[in-house]
Design a protein around this motif. Structure first.
Motif, mmCIF file in Angstrom:
data_model
loop_
_atom_site.group_PDB
_atom_site.id
_atom_site.type_symbol
_atom_site.label_atom_id
_atom_site.label_comp_id
_atom_site.label_asym_id
_atom_site.label_seq_id
_atom_site.Cartn_x
_atom_site.Cartn_y
_atom_site.Cartn_z
ATOM 1 N N CYS A 180 0.851 -1.203 0.000
ATOM 2 C CA CYS A 180 0.000 0.000 0.000
ATOM 3 C C CYS A 180 0.880 1.244 0.000
ATOM 4 N N GLY A 181 0.372 2.266 -0.618
ATOM 5 C CA GLY A 181 1.096 3.537 -0.659
ATOM 6 C C GLY A 181 0.171 4.690 -0.330
ATOM 7 N N TYR A 182 0.506 5.839 -0.884
ATOM 8 C CA TYR A 182 -0.264 7.059 -0.574
ATOM 9 C C TYR A 182 -0.801 7.645 -1.870
ATOM 10 N N GLU A 183 -2.041 8.141 -1.811
ATOM 11 C CA GLU A 183 -2.605 8.667 -3.058
ATOM 12 C C GLU A 183 -2.677 10.189 -3.097
ATOM 13 N N LEU A 184 -2.731 10.667 -4.305
ATOM 14 C CA LEU A 184 -2.751 12.119 -4.505
ATOM 15 C C LEU A 184 -4.122 12.730 -4.194
ATOM 16 N N ALA A 185 -5.172 11.943 -4.386
ATOM 17 C CA ALA A 185 -6.521 12.471 -4.151
ATOM 18 C C ALA A 185 -6.622 12.979 -2.705
#
Ligand SMILES: O=CC(=O)O
Length: 361
Positions: A180-185
């Motif tokens: 899992c990572g981080y999203e821009l939204a």
């Protein structure tokens, strides 16, 4: 008859003078130097074809070039090869300092660098000697912005780690929190150093539903900021609020290692830093510490100190650090456009005309 003979001799000279000379110091070069009266230019790298064609077709100069793109011209050879030149076209691997300018001597009137960055040039020494300087902004803005977005996504969504896992047997069952990572939204994107490139990056990121753009610089830049609806904040606030921090500033004495342990300490442990400007803006020991202790979530670097970064460097051991070999402007069209602009700057400068893109010294 005599006139016709000298005209023919002149035509022959011009043809010889504009042929690219990849020999450094050979007998042919020596003969041509003695025969031609055209301004002499040294090109420190095999440049992309568009620029080379313009230089060759100009008929305005005699030039020699270091005929390799794989190995930079060794310093000693460079110091020899620039002796007496009127113009010099370099790339960012050449340090243009007092020693080199002294070696070139008083004929040198124009320096043209095929780069937007100019931290490899000693501007003070150039100014002191009255040498005009061309560089290549704008033509690379799209390519750099595009690569920055690619690097940001590769880092935040852990693409390099993921392909490695897939290829090496780490891909087991589908797992709920694996990779899992981080999203821009809904994120806040901070820009350190708002110029054309920062704006172009923000324009590309906006469709990913970024919630807010913030930036810092030596002073507010309302005209640029308006285009992307970005708010001016202090460096502290930039560190505190950014989910993604994009470093876009030039390397200057003021910005050297501005991304250091003090800045990382203020960032969220879910934040990601992306650097496509110059490696010297980041203190790499502090970055290693921040990444390995989980003080920040990840880093994407297109630039490092030194370049190339030795493969034994500790940053290469970290899964949350994506390192690229300084390729932000590396598209065929952009590198050709940069070479054409660098050559046109040089030729205009040698004619005593305003360059297309000239640095104010
Ligand atoms: O880093 C690339 C450039 O300065 O053009």
């Amino acid at each position: 008859m005599a006139m016709l003979r000298s005209l023919m001799a002149l035509r022959r000279l011009q043809r010889l003078a504009v042929a690219p000379l990849s020999f450094t110091g050979g007998a042919t070069t020596q003969v041509l130097r003695e025969m031609s009266t055209l301004p002499r230019v040294y090109v420190t790298r095999q440049i992309p074809p568009e620029g080379l064609r313009i230089l060759r077709d100009s008929g305005q100069v005699q030039f020699e070039l270091w005929d390799s793109d794989d190995v930079p011209v060794p310093r000693n050879e460079l110091l020899q090869n620039v002796k007496g030149v009127d113009g010099l076209l370099c790339v960012l691997t050449e340090k243009i300092d007092a020693e080199l300018l002294d070696a070139a001597g008083p004929n040198l009137k124009v320096l043209s660098t095929m780069s937007v960055g100019f931290d490899h040039l000693s501007l003070e020494e150039l100014k002191k000697r009255g040498i005009r300087v061309g560089y290549t902004p704008e033509v690379l803005t799209d390519a750099v912005a595009e690569l920055t977005v690619a690097l940001l996504l590769a880092t935040s969504r852990r693409l390099i780690e993921a392909t490695h896992e897939a290829k090496t047997g780490g891909w087991g069952t589908w797992r709920t929190l694996w990779l899992c990572g981080y999203e821009l939204a809904n994120s806040t994107v901070g820009i350190l150093g708002l110029g054309r490139i920062g704006v172009a990056i923000a324009e590309r990121l906006a469709p990913f539903k970024v919630k807010k753009f913030i930036y810092t610089d030596v002073a507010p830049r309302p005209e640029l900021a308006k285009a992307i609806n970005a708010e001016y904040v202090s460096l502290d606030e930039l560190a505190k609020q950014s989910d993604f921090l994009s470093v876009c500033c030039a390397l200057t004495p003021e910005t050297k290692e501005i991304c250091n342990k003090d800045l990382f300490a203020k960032m969220k442990n879910t934040s990601i830093i992306i650097n496509t400007s110059r490696g010297g803006v980041v203190n790499q020991e502090d970055l290693y510490e921040a990444l390995s202790t989980g003080q920040i979530a990840g880093a994407g670097l297109d630039v490092t100190v030194p370049e190339p970064l030795p493969t034994s460097h500790p940053l290469f051991t970290l899964k949350n650090c994506v390192i690229l070999p300084h390729i932000a402007s590396a598209s065929y069209s952009t590198r050709n456009a940069m070479s054409a602009l660098a050559v046109n700057n040089l030729l205009l400068g040698l004619r005593g005309q305003p360059m297309i893109k000239e640095l104010k010294l």
